[in-house]
Design an enzyme around this catalytic site. Structure first.
Site, PDB file in Angstrom:
ATOM      1  N   HIS A 134      -0.879   7.106   2.105  1.00  0.00           N
ATOM      2  CA  HIS A 134      -1.481   6.103   1.232  1.00  0.00           C
ATOM      3  C   HIS A 134      -2.992   6.275   1.079  1.00  0.00           C
ATOM      4  CE1 HIS A 134       2.112   3.485   0.818  1.00  0.00           C
ATOM      5  NE2 HIS A 134       2.443   4.085   1.942  1.00  0.00           N
ATOM      6  N   ASP A 346     -10.819   6.675  -2.303  1.00  0.00           N
ATOM      7  CA  ASP A 346      -9.653   5.819  -2.095  1.00  0.00           C
ATOM      8  C   ASP A 346      -8.391   6.566  -2.502  1.00  0.00           C
ATOM      9  OD1 ASP A 346      -9.270   3.353  -0.966  1.00  0.00           O
ATOM     10  OD2 ASP A 346     -10.066   2.220  -2.641  1.00  0.00           O
TER      11      ASP A 346
END
Length: 457
Positions: A134, A346
């Site tokens: 993730h 991110d």
């Protein structure tokens, strides 16, 4: 992620396995605890305090987190923590193995559990095993800074499918496997390796995670009439609102965001006393010194901006260093004229997607988004910024605050369509469908040793 996986388990059945979140005193890992809650079966184990510190607070958050986010200067390697990381994954495998059926599918999540499939394979697991990361995946030039980096890369080869958020992360992983282990991607986007006599092909692919778009939009509509949202509106008067919300983390670009807002007030004085910036930054990982330092920096920056520009009836920065309820945030997102999301790196960033989903279609706000967020790959209605350039961020904030309604609607509609197509549930379905297509590696032929020492297959 939790929403999507709970939907999968409720629909298809299955077991949620992992750490309980509790720690124990003493040298051993806790016993397996089983429970059923809201139609889902859970099996969890406690960690002893030393393993928690080494595995989670240490190796996972002091080593892997900064490494995968390209922050080598913050990486603090400790061999004992590396050993704890491996030991906890081995303990997890030993606890999980007796619970598995021969036809089960196993889906492992995130950087804390990269070696889990390899440990399961060592115990004889032959089931399909998928892994999803993730967070970002760096190229070998960065990844190679990790001591024993090749070992962690080989752990990925125990999976049948490895998924990441973006094409950029997929390229980073492929580069690390090529330069670190000499493995080239085949035409189908996978690599083939030999481990313990088993030839295995590992498929690599990008699956962008989404949110429960309709559910969050409904939550935001309701929250807009709630007490908290109304208090916010009453306190704002006719001023515009910029909002940012995430946990306190050095990857989120929070100091850069404050500097950008400060530059907006300095370079575009027409916004003085006309705009307020609300930043929610819930504390996290307080046991890590880097996070404590970050909080002090944010305190100082927010105080400096308010000291320089505040009026007796206007505070430019509202800084909340604690968690705010998700429903309340949804109402704030809907009320905000600008959503400011500026991570330095991110994997995806779901706050950006939640902000867009929360908007009123008749008067949507504008998303100002870091080009380093994974969401930037698909959210082409956002105004992209480099968070390292405070002046450029100020210019984009000025543009967002002045954007005509027609352009705001057009940009929002483009992004909302994408969010409705790529939901969290669809992300889970697509990943599991691709995992089901992978061929299961066959074990090597059984070898029998005769009394004379000859080998017979």
């Amino acid at each position: 992620m939790a929403v999507a996986l709970k939907d999968v388990l409720k629909t298809n059945g299955g077991l949620w396995f992992g750490w309980s979140g509790d720690t124990l005193k003493g040298p051993t890992t806790g016993e397996l605890k089983a429970m059923r809650h809201q139609g889902i079966d859970y099996a969890t184990i406690d960690l002893n305090e030393n393993d928690y510190k080494g595995f989670y607070a240490g190796y996972s958050n002091n080593i892997l987190w900064p490494l995968f986010h390209f922050r080598l200067g913050l990486l603090e390697y400790d061999r004992k923590q590396a050993e704890a990381y491996r030991r906890v994954n081995r303990d997890f495998a030993k606890a999980l193995m007796p619970l598995l059926g021969p036809d089960d599918t196993i889906w492992i999540h995130d950087y804390q559990l990269i070696p889990l499939a390899a440990e399961l394979r060592a115990l004889g697991a032959r089931q399909r095993i998928g892994f999803f990361l993730h967070i970002p995946f760096p190229p070998w030039a960065v990844f190679s800074a990790l001591p024993d980096a090749e070992v962690l890369l080989r752990d990925l080869l125990a999976y049948d499918l490895v998924g990441v958020q973006t094409r950029r992360d997929l390229a980073g992983m492929a580069n690390s496997l090529q330069d670190g282990l000499g493995l080239e991607l085949d035409a189908g986007g996978g690599v083939t390796s030999l481990r313990d006599g088993v030839k295995r092909r590992t498929q690599l692919s990008a699956h962008a995670i989404g949110i429960d778009t309709r559910g969050f939009a409904t939550t935001a509509r309701k929250a807009a009439f709630g007490t908290d949202a109304q208090r916010m509106k009453d306190s704002m008067g006719d001023r515009q609102l910029i909002v940012g919300a995430e946990r306190l983390d050095y990857t989120k670009g929070l100091p850069h965001r404050l500097r950008g807002f400060g530059a907006l007030l300095a370079n575009f004085p027409e916004h003085l006393n006309r705009v307020t910036y609300l930043q929610v930054a819930a504390r996290s990982r307080n046991e890590v010194a880097t996070y404590r330092d970050l909080r002090r920096e944010l305190d100082q920056l927010a105080g400096r901006i308010n000291g320089d520009y505040a009026e007796f009836d206007w505070t430019p920065v509202r800084y909340v260093a604690r968690a705010v309820a998700r429903d309340t945030l949804a109402g704030f997102y809907r009320a905000a004229d600008v959503g400011l999301v500026t991570p330095l790196r991110d994997g995806m960033n779901l706050v950006a997607k939640e902000y867009v989903a929360a908007q009123d279609p008749e008067k949507p706000g504008v998303l100002v988004l870091s080009s380093f967020a994974g969401a930037a790959e698909s959210m082409d209605g956002a105004l992209l910024v480099n968070p390292l350039d405070a002046e450029a961020m100020a210019e984009q904030l000025d543009r967002a605050l002045k954007m005509p309604l027609g352009e705001r609607k057009e940009r929002w509609a483009t992004m909302m369509q994408g969010l409705e197509e790529q939901t969290a549930s669809r992300w889970a379905e697509n990943f599991l469908a691709e995992l089901a297509e992978q061929d299961v590696a066959e074990p090597p032929p059984a070898v029998e040793f005769t009394a004379a020492g000859t080998v017979r297959n």
